[in-house]
Design a protein around this motif. Structure first.
Motif, PDB file in Angstrom:
ATOM      1  N   GLY A  87      19.900  73.408   1.748  1.00 47.47           N
ATOM      2  CA  GLY A  87      19.211  73.342   3.036  1.00 47.47           C
ATOM      3  C   GLY A  87      17.718  73.490   2.844  1.00 47.47           C
ATOM      4  N   ARG A  88      16.934  72.645   3.510  1.00 48.91           N
ATOM      5  CA  ARG A  88      15.490  72.634   3.282  1.00 48.91           C
ATOM      6  C   ARG A  88      14.786  72.069   4.504  1.00 48.91           C
ATOM      7  N   VAL A  89      13.677  72.715   4.901  1.00 47.24           N
ATOM      8  CA  VAL A  89      12.817  72.168   5.939  1.00 47.24           C
ATOM      9  C   VAL A  89      11.400  72.108   5.392  1.00 47.24           C
ATOM     10  N   GLU A 276      18.068  66.654  15.649  1.00 46.90           N
ATOM     11  CA  GLU A 276      19.523  66.787  15.618  1.00 46.90           C
ATOM     12  C   GLU A 276      19.971  67.708  14.492  1.00 46.90           C
ATOM     13  N   ARG A 277      19.106  67.953  13.519  1.00 45.29           N
ATOM     14  CA  ARG A 277      19.424  68.908  12.443  1.00 45.29           C
ATOM     15  C   ARG A 277      19.155  70.316  12.960  1.00 45.29           C
ATOM     16  N   PRO A 278      20.166  71.163  13.074  1.00 46.33           N
ATOM     17  CA  PRO A 278      19.987  72.488  13.685  1.00 46.33           C
ATOM     18  C   PRO A 278      18.879  73.319  13.052  1.00 46.33           C
ATOM     19  N   ARG A 281      15.434  71.875  13.938  1.00 49.76           N
ATOM     20  CA  ARG A 281      15.203  72.092  15.373  1.00 49.76           C
ATOM     21  C   ARG A 281      14.815  73.545  15.633  1.00 49.76           C
ATOM     22  N   ASP A 282      15.544  74.499  14.995  1.00 43.90           N
ATOM     23  CA  ASP A 282      15.268  75.912  15.232  1.00 43.90           C
ATOM     24  C   ASP A 282      13.927  76.330  14.643  1.00 43.90           C
ATOM     25  N   PHE A 283      13.542  75.738  13.513  1.00 45.89           N
ATOM     26  CA  PHE A 283      12.220  76.038  12.949  1.00 45.89           C
ATOM     27  C   PHE A 283      11.123  75.534  13.880  1.00 45.89           C
ATOM     28  N   ALA A 284      11.316  74.345  14.432  1.00 47.83           N
ATOM     29  CA  ALA A 284      10.347  73.802  15.390  1.00 47.83           C
ATOM     30  C   ALA A 284      10.243  74.700  16.621  1.00 47.83           C
ATOM     31  N   LEU A 285      11.367  75.200  17.104  1.00 43.36           N
ATOM     32  CA  LEU A 285      11.363  76.080  18.273  1.00 43.36           C
ATOM     33  C   LEU A 285      10.609  77.379  17.989  1.00 43.36           C
TER      34      LEU A 285
END
Length: 310
Positions: A87-89, A276-278, A281-285
């Motif tokens: 997993g990577r952002v 759509e990638r949880p 999306r959560d990092f952006a939030l």
């Protein structure tokens, strides 16, 4: 040419022995010799002098750094794939936004996703645009609106307007008095700090540089130290000088010839499909929570976009 051939070539070059290379690679000496013959046939040259002592030819010495570069790139690729599996952002951010914005959202995100790799790269606007264009990063924090022709199809999630006050040291401000003109300022502090925070520098920022005896371009931290010592004046983003002003080290000034400046900054993606990638999306939030507190929000589509993606 394959990686086994390059690994074998590198091993022989290290050990200067086909026998020791075979032992290190856990293959037979015949396999080592076969791989080297195949590589030399492909390259059309001899890489080793063979005899009682093995040495690199001039061609072998020339090719060795390239072979090692290929092996290193392949290893980096394997590591990147392993990180993606875990997993990577990835985020590319304007340098001026890293210190005031990234840390707290990152810590909150890692509490929920402790095993996810997060890669944050900083740079100027054009550098972040290039990263988004090449898809080296998925999220970006850039100047807005974006006018860079390399990547005009960015999708803004949140757009924030932040003040950019003109600041000097507290000691300089005391000498200037309550309503100094710009000539009064430049008589005491002749050097202007230029930070190039905008895609197109505002006219009054350019005018300030032109009227000064000299200007200097610096990253934020050394620029602030220069101002605190009374050696410079410049426009800084509010988030960069808030602590210094509160601590009494810096003072905002408002020469009557110069109006207030601001910069619009946006949290962007190339495509909203990435929401759509949880984990992304959560990092952006999390980023958006602190983003909204830094200035006046003039556009906010993130919640609506997340609901649509979900």
């Amino acid at each position: 040419m394959d990686l086994d051939q390059l690994k074998t070539f590198d091993r022989i070059a290290r050990d200067l022995s086909f026998t020791r290379a075979a032992a290190a690679l856990n293959v037979t000496q015949a396999t080592v010799s076969m791989r080297m013959r195949a590589l030399e046939d492909l390259l059309g040259t001899t890489l080793f002098h063979r005899g009682r002592q093995v040495t690199l030819t001039d061609q072998g010495m020339t090719f060795l750094p390239y072979a090692r570069r290929i092996l290193g790139t392949a290893q980096e690729g394997r590591e990147a794939l392993r990180r993606v599996e875990r997993g990577r952002v990835t985020l590319g951010s304007l340098r001026t936004m890293v210190a005031p914005l990234i840390t707290e959202p990152l810590l909150r995100f890692q509490e929920v996703y402790p095993g996810i790799d997060v890669v944050v790269t900083e740079g100027r606007h054009t550098q972040i645009i290039a990263m988004l264009h090449e898809r080296e990063v998925e999220l970006g924090i850039v100047c807005w609106p974006n006018i860079d022709p390399l990547c005009l199809d960015l999708e803004p999630l949140v757009v924030m307007r932040e003040r950019a006050p003109l600041v000097v040291s507290a000691e300089v401000a005391e000498r200037l008095g309550p309503r100094p003109g710009i000539e009064d300022v430049l008589a005491i502090v002749p050097q202007v700090i230029s930070l190039f925070w905008w895609q197109v520098e505002p006219d009054q920022a350019s005018a300030l540089c032109r009227r000064a005896r000299s200007s200097v371009e610096l990253p934020v931290e050394p620029a602030l130290r220069l101002v605190e010592r009374g050696e410079g004046v410049g426009y800084f983003l509010d988030s960069s000088v808030r602590e210094g002003i509160a601590a009494g080290k810096l003072k905002e000034i408002s020469p009557p010839e110069f109006g207030e400046l601001y910069r619009d900054t946006a949290l962007v993606v190339r495509s909203k499909a990435v929401l759509e990638r949880p984990m992304l999306r959560d990092f952006a939030l999390e980023l958006a929570k602190d983003f909204r507190c830094m200035g006046r929000v003039i556009e906010d589509r993130l919640v609506e976009d997340v609901e649509r993606a979900a």
